[in-house]
Design a protein around this motif. Sequence first.
Motif, PDB file in Angstrom:
ATOM      1  N   MET A   1       0.854  -1.175   0.000  1.00  0.00           N
ATOM      2  CA  MET A   1       0.000   0.000   0.000  1.00  0.00           C
ATOM      3  C   MET A   1       0.902   1.240   0.000  1.00  0.00           C
ATOM      4  N   LEU A   2       0.556   2.196  -0.861  1.00  0.00           N
ATOM      5  CA  LEU A   2       1.227   3.492  -0.871  1.00  0.00           C
ATOM      6  C   LEU A   2       0.244   4.539  -0.357  1.00  0.00           C
ATOM      7  N   LEU A   3       0.712   5.406   0.507  1.00  0.00           N
ATOM      8  CA  LEU A   3      -0.069   6.540   0.983  1.00  0.00           C
ATOM      9  C   LEU A   3       0.554   7.785   0.373  1.00  0.00           C
ATOM     10  N   PHE A   4      -0.221   8.513  -0.404  1.00  0.00           N
ATOM     11  CA  PHE A   4       0.279   9.660  -1.157  1.00  0.00           C
ATOM     12  C   PHE A   4      -0.449  10.919  -0.718  1.00  0.00           C
ATOM     13  N   ASN A   5       0.291  11.992  -0.515  1.00  0.00           N
ATOM     14  CA  ASN A   5      -0.296  13.297  -0.200  1.00  0.00           C
ATOM     15  C   ASN A   5      -0.426  14.061  -1.514  1.00  0.00           C
ATOM     16  N   LYS A   6      -1.615  13.965  -2.103  1.00  0.00           N
ATOM     17  CA  LYS A   6      -1.868  14.526  -3.430  1.00  0.00           C
ATOM     18  C   LYS A   6      -2.007  16.046  -3.373  1.00  0.00           C
ATOM     19  N   PRO A   7      -1.219  16.753  -4.169  1.00  0.00           N
ATOM     20  CA  PRO A   7      -1.376  18.208  -4.256  1.00  0.00           C
ATOM     21  C   PRO A   7      -2.618  18.611  -5.054  1.00  0.00           C
ATOM     22  N   PHE A   8      -3.035  19.834  -4.884  1.00  0.00           N
ATOM     23  CA  PHE A   8      -4.103  20.443  -5.673  1.00  0.00           C
ATOM     24  C   PHE A   8      -3.704  20.414  -7.143  1.00  0.00           C
ATOM     25  N   GLY A   9      -4.668  20.141  -8.027  1.00  0.00           N
ATOM     26  CA  GLY A   9      -4.428  20.222  -9.467  1.00  0.00           C
ATOM     27  C   GLY A   9      -3.867  18.975 -10.111  1.00  0.00           C
ATOM     28  N   ILE A  10      -3.742  17.895  -9.356  1.00  0.00           N
ATOM     29  CA  ILE A  10      -3.176  16.654  -9.893  1.00  0.00           C
ATOM     30  C   ILE A  10      -4.300  15.650 -10.147  1.00  0.00           C
ATOM     31  N   LEU A  11      -4.307  15.044 -11.341  1.00  0.00           N
ATOM     32  CA  LEU A  11      -5.299  14.020 -11.669  1.00  0.00           C
ATOM     33  C   LEU A  11      -4.915  12.683 -11.048  1.00  0.00           C
ATOM     34  N   CYS A  12      -5.901  11.908 -10.628  1.00  0.00           N
ATOM     35  CA  CYS A  12      -5.678  10.588 -10.016  1.00  0.00           C
ATOM     36  C   CYS A  12      -5.579   9.503 -11.078  1.00  0.00           C
ATOM     37  N   GLN A  13      -4.635   9.668 -11.981  1.00  0.00           N
ATOM     38  CA  GLN A  13      -4.361   8.684 -13.026  1.00  0.00           C
ATOM     39  C   GLN A  13      -2.894   8.821 -13.397  1.00  0.00           C
ATOM     40  N   PHE A  14      -2.386   7.837 -14.143  1.00  0.00           N
ATOM     41  CA  PHE A  14      -0.959   7.832 -14.481  1.00  0.00           C
ATOM     42  C   PHE A  14      -0.656   8.282 -15.900  1.00  0.00           C
ATOM     43  N   SER A  15      -1.674   8.622 -16.679  1.00  0.00           N
ATOM     44  CA  SER A  15      -1.406   9.043 -18.055  1.00  0.00           C
ATOM     45  C   SER A  15      -2.272  10.239 -18.409  1.00  0.00           C
ATOM     46  N   GLY A  16      -1.957  10.858 -19.523  1.00  0.00           N
ATOM     47  CA  GLY A  16      -2.701  12.019 -19.977  1.00  0.00           C
ATOM     48  C   GLY A  16      -1.786  13.220 -20.082  1.00  0.00           C
ATOM     49  N   LEU A  21      -0.424  11.476 -11.510  1.00  0.00           N
ATOM     50  CA  LEU A  21       0.345  10.719 -10.523  1.00  0.00           C
ATOM     51  C   LEU A  21       1.746  10.359 -10.997  1.00  0.00           C
ATOM     52  N   SER A  22       1.940  10.210 -12.317  1.00  0.00           N
ATOM     53  CA  SER A  22       3.263   9.838 -12.831  1.00  0.00           C
ATOM     54  C   SER A  22       4.309  10.929 -12.565  1.00  0.00           C
ATOM     55  N   ASN A  23       3.868  12.151 -12.280  1.00  0.00           N
ATOM     56  CA  ASN A  23       4.807  13.218 -11.938  1.00  0.00           C
ATOM     57  C   ASN A  23       5.365  13.056 -10.521  1.00  0.00           C
ATOM     58  N   TYR A  24       4.769  12.145  -9.722  1.00  0.00           N
ATOM     59  CA  TYR A  24       5.131  12.012  -8.309  1.00  0.00           C
ATOM     60  C   TYR A  24       5.483  10.594  -7.884  1.00  0.00           C
ATOM     61  N   ILE A  25       4.899   9.602  -8.540  1.00  0.00           N
ATOM     62  CA  ILE A  25       5.052   8.216  -8.092  1.00  0.00           C
ATOM     63  C   ILE A  25       5.722   7.409  -9.189  1.00  0.00           C
ATOM     64  N   ASP A  26       6.864   6.796  -8.840  1.00  0.00           N
ATOM     65  CA  ASP A  26       7.636   6.043  -9.828  1.00  0.00           C
ATOM     66  C   ASP A  26       7.602   4.535  -9.561  1.00  0.00           C
ATOM     67  N   VAL A  27       6.677   4.083  -8.721  1.00  0.00           N
ATOM     68  CA  VAL A  27       6.546   2.668  -8.397  1.00  0.00           C
ATOM     69  C   VAL A  27       5.594   2.022  -9.405  1.00  0.00           C
ATOM     70  N   LYS A  28       5.974   0.906  -9.954  1.00  0.00           N
ATOM     71  CA  LYS A  28       5.179   0.235 -10.991  1.00  0.00           C
ATOM     72  C   LYS A  28       4.060  -0.616 -10.380  1.00  0.00           C
ATOM     73  N   ASN A  29       2.978  -0.755 -11.141  1.00  0.00           N
ATOM     74  CA  ASN A  29       1.859  -1.651 -10.833  1.00  0.00           C
ATOM     75  C   ASN A  29       1.064  -1.290  -9.577  1.00  0.00           C
ATOM     76  N   LEU A  46      -2.880   3.966  -2.874  1.00  0.00           N
ATOM     77  CA  LEU A  46      -2.594   3.217  -4.094  1.00  0.00           C
ATOM     78  C   LEU A  46      -2.174   1.818  -3.682  1.00  0.00           C
ATOM     79  N   THR A  47      -2.620   0.828  -4.442  1.00  0.00           N
ATOM     80  CA  THR A  47      -2.294  -0.557  -4.102  1.00  0.00           C
ATOM     81  C   THR A  47      -2.017  -1.373  -5.358  1.00  0.00           C
ATOM     82  N   ASP A  48      -1.325  -2.479  -5.161  1.00  0.00           N
ATOM     83  CA  ASP A  48      -1.109  -3.436  -6.250  1.00  0.00           C
ATOM     84  C   ASP A  48      -1.976  -4.669  -6.052  1.00  0.00           C
ATOM     85  N   ASP A  49      -2.929  -4.602  -5.121  1.00  0.00           N
ATOM     86  CA  ASP A  49      -3.813  -5.705  -4.772  1.00  0.00           C
ATOM     87  C   ASP A  49      -5.245  -5.351  -5.196  1.00  0.00           C
ATOM     88  N   GLY A  50      -5.733  -6.002  -6.273  1.00  0.00           N
ATOM     89  CA  GLY A  50      -7.061  -5.691  -6.813  1.00  0.00           C
ATOM     90  C   GLY A  50      -8.189  -5.904  -5.822  1.00  0.00           C
TER      91      GLY A  50
END
Length: 173
Positions: A1-16, A21-29, A46-50
Amino acid sequence: MLLFNKPFGILCQFSGEEKNLSNYIDVKNFYPAGRLDKDSEGLLLLTDDGKLQHQISHPKFDKEKTYLVQVEGEVTNQAIIQLCQGITLKDGLTKPAKAKIVKQPDWLWDRNPPIRKRKNIPTSWIELKITEGKNRQVRRMSAAVGFPTLRLIRTQIGAWKLGDIQLGQYQYG
């Protein structure tokens, strides 16, 4: 489990094309368990466990989420009572929330960009705990009781807490 302190203006996705999130988190899956609007801040899991992702994000599990909400105006006790009873929104009645008036926390980081300030309209803070996750629910609830949300910060999801995680940083939890 990852605990992330999301800043204002950041989308909760890794692409686009926008900041995400890809601007802050470099852990895969690892993928978000639930969402936090672009204009909201604070704890994102964020988790890697569905299976765990489903348990955190699906409303049937009633996972309590805690928010600090800066609103326009001086919040009244009547507004707090209404929030605790449930609010009728366009998509139905919300479950009763746990709500209380609080002071601005001393640990709070500056928001970039800052919220708008009006000379003659004060702001106040509410701590709000809900178990649902309707679209923009906290913002709609505060507006429905006459106090529009200016700033929204999630501080806890179930047993996971934001704690002292710095803005834009994450830790394993």
